[in-house]
Design a protein around this motif. Structure first.
Motif, PDB file in Angstrom:
ATOM      1  N   MET A   1      41.205  26.659   1.928  1.00  0.00           N
ATOM      2  CA  MET A   1      40.663  25.835   2.997  1.00  0.00           C
ATOM      3  C   MET A   1      41.675  24.762   3.397  1.00  0.00           C
ATOM      4  N   ILE A   2      41.777  24.538   4.703  1.00  0.00           N
ATOM      5  CA  ILE A   2      42.644  23.494   5.239  1.00  0.00           C
ATOM      6  C   ILE A   2      41.790  22.519   6.036  1.00  0.00           C
ATOM      7  N   GLU A   3      41.987  21.243   5.774  1.00  0.00           N
ATOM      8  CA  GLU A   3      41.228  20.202   6.463  1.00  0.00           C
ATOM      9  C   GLU A   3      42.198  19.156   6.996  1.00  0.00           C
ATOM     10  N   GLU A   4      42.072  18.824   8.287  1.00  0.00           N
ATOM     11  CA  GLU A   4      42.871  17.733   8.835  1.00  0.00           C
ATOM     12  C   GLU A   4      42.113  16.430   8.603  1.00  0.00           C
ATOM     13  N   ILE A   5      42.667  15.583   7.777  1.00  0.00           N
ATOM     14  CA  ILE A   5      42.013  14.333   7.386  1.00  0.00           C
ATOM     15  C   ILE A   5      42.273  13.237   8.401  1.00  0.00           C
ATOM     16  N   GLN A   6      43.526  13.139   8.821  1.00  0.00           N
ATOM     17  CA  GLN A   6      43.961  12.228   9.871  1.00  0.00           C
ATOM     18  C   GLN A   6      45.015  12.973  10.673  1.00  0.00           C
ATOM     19  N   PRO A   7      45.417  12.477  11.825  1.00  0.00           N
ATOM     20  CA  PRO A   7      46.418  13.211  12.610  1.00  0.00           C
ATOM     21  C   PRO A   7      47.648  13.582  11.781  1.00  0.00           C
ATOM     22  N   ASP A   8      47.910  14.890  11.695  1.00  0.00           N
ATOM     23  CA  ASP A   8      49.065  15.452  10.986  1.00  0.00           C
ATOM     24  C   ASP A   8      49.043  15.220   9.483  1.00  0.00           C
ATOM     25  N   LEU A   9      47.892  14.858   8.924  1.00  0.00           N
ATOM     26  CA  LEU A   9      47.708  14.748   7.477  1.00  0.00           C
ATOM     27  C   LEU A   9      46.627  15.745   7.063  1.00  0.00           C
ATOM     28  N   TYR A  27      48.394  17.792  -0.388  1.00  0.00           N
ATOM     29  CA  TYR A  27      48.370  17.108   0.903  1.00  0.00           C
ATOM     30  C   TYR A  27      49.679  17.367   1.635  1.00  0.00           C
ATOM     31  N   VAL A  28      49.556  17.729   2.901  1.00  0.00           N
ATOM     32  CA  VAL A  28      50.711  18.081   3.726  1.00  0.00           C
ATOM     33  C   VAL A  28      50.743  17.164   4.933  1.00  0.00           C
ATOM     34  N   ILE A  29      51.876  16.504   5.124  1.00  0.00           N
ATOM     35  CA  ILE A  29      52.080  15.668   6.308  1.00  0.00           C
ATOM     36  C   ILE A  29      53.083  16.388   7.197  1.00  0.00           C
ATOM     37  N   ARG A  30      52.642  16.710   8.384  1.00  0.00           N
ATOM     38  CA  ARG A  30      53.464  17.479   9.318  1.00  0.00           C
ATOM     39  C   ARG A  30      54.213  16.539  10.253  1.00  0.00           C
ATOM     40  N   SER A  31      55.476  16.827  10.439  1.00  0.00           N
ATOM     41  CA  SER A  31      56.305  15.964  11.280  1.00  0.00           C
ATOM     42  C   SER A  31      57.371  16.811  11.968  1.00  0.00           C
ATOM     43  N   SER A  32      57.805  16.390  13.154  1.00  0.00           N
ATOM     44  CA  SER A  32      58.856  17.115  13.863  1.00  0.00           C
ATOM     45  C   SER A  32      60.210  16.956  13.172  1.00  0.00           C
ATOM     46  N   GLU A  33      60.320  15.936  12.296  1.00  0.00           N
ATOM     47  CA  GLU A  33      61.590  15.705  11.609  1.00  0.00           C
ATOM     48  C   GLU A  33      61.557  16.279  10.194  1.00  0.00           C
ATOM     49  N   ARG A  34      60.820  15.652   9.277  1.00  0.00           N
ATOM     50  CA  ARG A  34      60.706  16.131   7.903  1.00  0.00           C
ATOM     51  C   ARG A  34      59.239  16.139   7.510  1.00  0.00           C
ATOM     52  N   ASN A  35      58.751  17.294   7.048  1.00  0.00           N
ATOM     53  CA  ASN A  35      57.399  17.375   6.504  1.00  0.00           C
ATOM     54  C   ASN A  35      57.405  16.852   5.065  1.00  0.00           C
ATOM     55  N   LEU A  36      56.210  16.532   4.568  1.00  0.00           N
ATOM     56  CA  LEU A  36      56.068  16.098   3.183  1.00  0.00           C
ATOM     57  C   LEU A  36      54.896  16.821   2.549  1.00  0.00           C
ATOM     58  N   ILE A  37      55.114  17.417   1.384  1.00  0.00           N
ATOM     59  CA  ILE A  37      54.043  18.031   0.585  1.00  0.00           C
ATOM     60  C   ILE A  37      53.854  17.168  -0.660  1.00  0.00           C
ATOM     61  N   GLY A 227      43.469  14.170  -6.382  1.00  0.00           N
ATOM     62  CA  GLY A 227      44.097  15.447  -6.662  1.00  0.00           C
ATOM     63  C   GLY A 227      43.119  16.590  -6.814  1.00  0.00           C
ATOM     64  N   HIS A 228      41.849  16.296  -7.043  1.00  0.00           N
ATOM     65  CA  HIS A 228      40.834  17.330  -7.223  1.00  0.00           C
ATOM     66  C   HIS A 228      39.505  16.850  -6.630  1.00  0.00           C
ATOM     67  N   ARG A 229      38.705  17.812  -6.225  1.00  0.00           N
ATOM     68  CA  ARG A 229      37.344  17.569  -5.744  1.00  0.00           C
ATOM     69  C   ARG A 229      37.345  16.779  -4.424  1.00  0.00           C
ATOM     70  N   ARG A 230      36.249  16.048  -4.191  1.00  0.00           N
ATOM     71  CA  ARG A 230      36.002  15.448  -2.885  1.00  0.00           C
ATOM     72  C   ARG A 230      36.754  14.138  -2.691  1.00  0.00           C
ATOM     73  N   LEU A 231      36.905  13.758  -1.409  1.00  0.00           N
ATOM     74  CA  LEU A 231      37.529  12.486  -1.078  1.00  0.00           C
ATOM     75  C   LEU A 231      36.588  11.343  -1.444  1.00  0.00           C
ATOM     76  N   ILE A 232      37.153  10.152  -1.613  1.00  0.00           N
ATOM     77  CA  ILE A 232      36.407   8.985  -2.097  1.00  0.00           C
ATOM     78  C   ILE A 232      36.482   7.888  -1.042  1.00  0.00           C
ATOM     79  N   THR A 233      35.337   7.348  -0.681  1.00  0.00           N
ATOM     80  CA  THR A 233      35.293   6.298   0.347  1.00  0.00           C
ATOM     81  C   THR A 233      34.945   4.924  -0.218  1.00  0.00           C
TER      82      THR A 233
END
Length: 332
Positions: A1-9, A27-37, A227-233
């Protein structure tokens, strides 16, 4: 499953077969220059297939991708060797880089487990079934060492490293102050408690972990990406729950001890564990290993606080209750 949490995150679920953790949040941050995993998964086919499928869907070019690994445990670090390219930068902490570079640390852990009562006839199976041995990285790429407060920039995200030792020696989170996001690794989890283990005489990881919880508690955070399970607010409520869990654990350890010395393995066998097993004898060997390491961590904390006494014999280390000390173990 892939979920976009915030723009490009994005959060990519990486399955962890036969593990109570179920999956890793990479977590993957997409960028036109350098991505980050951020974090990768175990070094096994199921993890690699899920990661590659997710990266294809997100159109991530690994030749333009860097990696940040929160800590050394295999479910976060293990797949790294299958993903890095000749142009990748790998960001990691110094304490665990030095641990990787040190020789013989598995052997030292085994010897320490035996001295703390782990039966020698069960040690071989416990180590062979340990995920760090079975599914660790095949080779170690060059590390770019980051310290507390250093920055990691990816696209529109400017993270600050937050050193949070406890779950591991050099565990490090990433904090985005403008967006009030904490990428927490295994420091804070929503419905399970991070395992705190101790395998040396020098360390006091539970004390470190509680101090790290206090450090994060003071931060302004709207969203925790664990790192595991659901996000925390609501990180402060979860931190209170985690500290109360350890208060309960400490009191239980004190209540188990008396005047007759017990090893950490014996204490672990009498503690309460949330595992689907009828008895301690039915525990998988690897789970006995984790439980014993956690018992040592709690006993070390109690020893340093003066609640219990440690007795070092030639072959075994054991503990007794300190009857002249206050019986109610306090945390933090």
């Amino acid at each position: 499953m892939i979920e976009e949490i915030q723009p490009d995150l994005f959060r990519v679920e990486i399955p962890l077969p036969n593990s109570p953790l179920k999956y890793l949040n990479s977590y993957v941050i997409r960028s036109s220059e350098r991505n980050l995993i951020i974090d990768t998964g175990l070094n096994r086919k199921e993890c690699l297939d899920a990661m590659q499928a997710g990266l294809r869907q997100l159109d991530i070019d690994l030749a333009k991708t860097d990696f940040f690994i929160t800590h050394l445990h295999a479910d976060h670090f293990g797949l790294l060797s299958k993903l890095v390219t000749g142009t990748s930068r790998v960001f990691f902490n110094r304490p665990e880089t030095e641990l990787i570079e040190a020789s013989g640390w598995w052997e030292r852990m085994v010897a320490y487990a035996a001295k703390n009562g782990f039966p020698e006839n069960e040690l071989h199976e416990a180590i062979q079934s340990h995920p760090g041995r079975k599914f660790g990285s095949e080779w170690i790429p060059e590390m770019n060492i980051l310290r507390d407060g250093d920055q990691v920039i990816a696209g529109n995200y400017c993270f600050r490293c937050v050193s949070t030792p406890g779950h591991s020696l050099g565990h490090t989170c990433l904090y985005e102050p403008n967006k009030k996001i904490l990428v927490a690794g295994d420091h804070i989890l929503i419905d399970i408690t991070p395992n705190i283990q101790c395998w040396t005489d020098e360390q006091n990881p539970l004390q470190d972990y509680l101090a790290s919880l206090d450090k994060v508690n003071e931060m302004e955070i709207d969203l925790v990406l664990p790192g595991h399970r659901r996000l925390i607010t609501d990180h402060r409520t979860r931190i209170r729950e985690l500290k109360e869990h350890h208060r309960t654990r400490l009191r239980e350890a004190v209540s188990i001890l008396g005047s007759d010395p017990l090893t950490a393995f014996q204490v672990a066998s009498r503690m309460t564990w949330d595992l689907d097993a009828a008895s301690w004898e039915d525990f998988p060997r690897a789970q006995k290993w984790f439980a014993t390491g956690e018992a040592i961590a709690h006993l070390r904390y109690l020893e340093r606080k003066g609640f219990i006494l440690r007795k070092d014999g030639e072959r075994m280390t054991a503990y007794t209750r300190n009857e002249i000390s206050a019986p109610d173990a306090e945390v933090g």
